[in-house]
Structure formats: structure tokens, C-alpha cells
Design a protein around this motif. Structure first.
Motif, mmCIF file in Angstrom:
data_model
loop_
_atom_site.group_PDB
_atom_site.id
_atom_site.type_symbol
_atom_site.label_atom_id
_atom_site.label_comp_id
_atom_site.label_asym_id
_atom_site.label_seq_id
_atom_site.Cartn_x
_atom_site.Cartn_y
_atom_site.Cartn_z
ATOM 1 N N VAL A 146 0.854 -1.183 0.000
ATOM 2 C CA VAL A 146 0.000 0.000 0.000
ATOM 3 C C VAL A 146 0.894 1.238 0.000
ATOM 4 N N VAL A 147 0.719 2.103 -1.003
ATOM 5 C CA VAL A 147 1.538 3.317 -1.099
ATOM 6 C C VAL A 147 0.750 4.589 -0.777
ATOM 7 N N ALA A 148 -0.582 4.523 -0.783
ATOM 8 C CA ALA A 148 -1.416 5.670 -0.399
ATOM 9 C C ALA A 148 -2.809 5.170 -0.056
ATOM 10 N N VAL A 149 -3.477 5.871 0.846
ATOM 11 C CA VAL A 149 -4.850 5.519 1.230
ATOM 12 C C VAL A 149 -5.718 6.767 1.214
ATOM 13 N N GLY A 150 -7.016 6.554 0.955
ATOM 14 C CA GLY A 150 -7.978 7.635 1.008
ATOM 15 C C GLY A 150 -8.369 7.935 2.450
ATOM 16 N N PRO A 151 -9.200 8.953 2.657
ATOM 17 C CA PRO A 151 -9.594 9.355 4.011
ATOM 18 C C PRO A 151 -10.608 8.429 4.670
ATOM 19 N N GLY A 152 -11.209 7.513 3.927
ATOM 20 C CA GLY A 152 -12.216 6.606 4.480
ATOM 21 C C GLY A 152 -13.572 6.843 3.853
ATOM 22 N N LYS A 153 -14.449 5.869 4.016
ATOM 23 C CA LYS A 153 -15.779 5.932 3.425
ATOM 24 C C LYS A 153 -16.624 6.978 4.151
ATOM 25 N N LEU A 154 -17.335 7.786 3.391
ATOM 26 C CA LEU A 154 -18.193 8.834 3.948
ATOM 27 C C LEU A 154 -19.459 8.217 4.521
ATOM 28 N N LYS A 155 -19.745 8.543 5.779
ATOM 29 C CA LYS A 155 -20.949 8.032 6.443
ATOM 30 C C LYS A 155 -22.089 9.032 6.250
ATOM 31 N N LYS A 156 -23.308 8.600 6.542
ATOM 32 C CA LYS A 156 -24.477 9.461 6.374
ATOM 33 C C LYS A 156 -24.425 10.705 7.253
ATOM 34 N N ASP A 157 -23.768 10.601 8.417
ATOM 35 C CA ASP A 157 -23.691 11.753 9.320
ATOM 36 C C ASP A 157 -22.577 12.729 8.951
ATOM 37 N N GLY A 158 -21.859 12.461 7.854
ATOM 38 C CA GLY A 158 -20.802 13.349 7.388
ATOM 39 C C GLY A 158 -19.416 12.954 7.874
ATOM 40 N N GLY A 159 -19.332 12.019 8.815
ATOM 41 C CA GLY A 159 -18.036 11.529 9.297
ATOM 42 C C GLY A 159 -17.446 10.524 8.319
ATOM 43 N N ARG A 160 -16.299 10.034 8.666
ATOM 44 C CA ARG A 160 -15.620 9.053 7.818
ATOM 45 C C ARG A 160 -15.306 7.800 8.619
ATOM 46 N N THR A 161 -15.450 6.646 7.963
ATOM 47 C CA THR A 161 -15.063 5.366 8.551
ATOM 48 C C THR A 161 -13.591 5.154 8.236
ATOM 49 N N PRO A 162 -12.729 5.043 9.256
ATOM 50 C CA PRO A 162 -11.292 4.874 8.980
ATOM 51 C C PRO A 162 -11.008 3.540 8.289
ATOM 52 N N LEU A 163 -9.972 3.530 7.467
ATOM 53 C CA LEU A 163 -9.579 2.312 6.762
ATOM 54 C C LEU A 163 -8.772 1.402 7.682
ATOM 55 N N GLN A 164 -8.846 0.099 7.425
ATOM 56 C CA GLN A 164 -8.087 -0.884 8.201
ATOM 57 C C GLN A 164 -6.650 -1.014 7.717
ATOM 58 N N VAL A 165 -6.416 -0.706 6.446
ATOM 59 C CA VAL A 165 -5.051 -0.783 5.909
ATOM 60 C C VAL A 165 -4.396 0.579 6.008
ATOM 61 N N LYS A 166 -3.069 0.568 6.058
ATOM 62 C CA LYS A 166 -2.324 1.824 6.123
ATOM 63 C C LYS A 166 -1.139 1.762 5.164
ATOM 64 N N VAL A 167 -0.563 2.899 4.886
ATOM 65 C CA VAL A 167 0.593 2.974 3.994
ATOM 66 C C VAL A 167 1.704 2.080 4.548
ATOM 67 N N GLY A 168 2.287 1.284 3.672
ATOM 68 C CA GLY A 168 3.366 0.381 4.050
ATOM 69 C C GLY A 168 2.916 -1.049 4.285
#
Length: 98
Positions: free
Chosen positions: A40-62
Motif C-alpha cells: 500500500v503506497v497511499a490511502v484515502g480518508p475513508g468511506k463517507l458516512k451518512k452523518d458526514g463523518g468518515r469510517t477509517p480504513l483498516q489498511v495503512k501505507v506500508g
């Protein structure tokens, strides 16, 4: 050129395929399967939830990951490194390899 994935997408660099079989036979390019392991060389900010927050990703750079054979879209050759780059959704990752 710097690529930043959006939402729950990640940018993965394929790890090069083996050049030989276990018995020492050299494989031509046409006989090689594309590897399903990458870094993994880059990740997005996470999936957008209905309340406007983001669900963090389980994978990370590296992280070294194993993904499905149909995962992702190959990045155009103009922005590639020596190995193939794929943009895929986090859900296409099957496992993180230690």
C-alpha cells in the motif's frame, strides 16, 4: 505526479512476479500470472458516512496486502513506477501480510 486516493480507495504497488518456477525453469512473460500481493503506497480518508463523518480504513501505507485477482484498476503508464500500480477499494483486500 502524486496520486491521492479518494474515499475508501487505496493505491497499491504490485510486488514483482517470480521469474522462475520452484524447479528453476525461467518463465516467459506470457506464462506469468499477475501477482495478487502488493504494498500500500497511499490511502484515502475513508468511506463517507451518512452523518458526514468518515469510517477509517483498516489498511495503512506500508502494509503488504493480498488482494483478489480482479481487484482494482491499473494506473496509466505515465504515472507508474517500475511495478504496476492499482487503485482499488479497501474491500478488495483479502488480508494484510505480516
Amino acid at each position: 505526479m502524486n496520486l491521492q486516493p479518494l474515499d475508501d480507495r487505496i493505491l497499491v504497488e504490485r510486488i514483482a512476479a517470480e521469474e522462475k518456477t520452484a524447479g528453476g525453469i525461467l518463465l516467459p512473460d506470457t506464462a506469468k500470472n499477475k501477482p495478487q500481493i502488493g504494498k500500500v503506497v497511499a490511502v484515502g480518508p475513508g468511506k463517507l458516512k451518512k452523518d458526514g463523518g468518515r469510517t477509517p480504513l483498516q489498511v495503512k501505507v506500508g502494509d503488504k496486502v493480498y488482494f483478489t485477482s480482479w481487484a482494482g484498476d491499473e494506473v496509466n503508464r505515465q504515472v507508474q513506477t517500475e511495478n504496476d500500480l492499482l487503485i482499488m477499494r479497501e474491500e478488495d483486500v483479502l488480508a494484510i501480510i505480516d
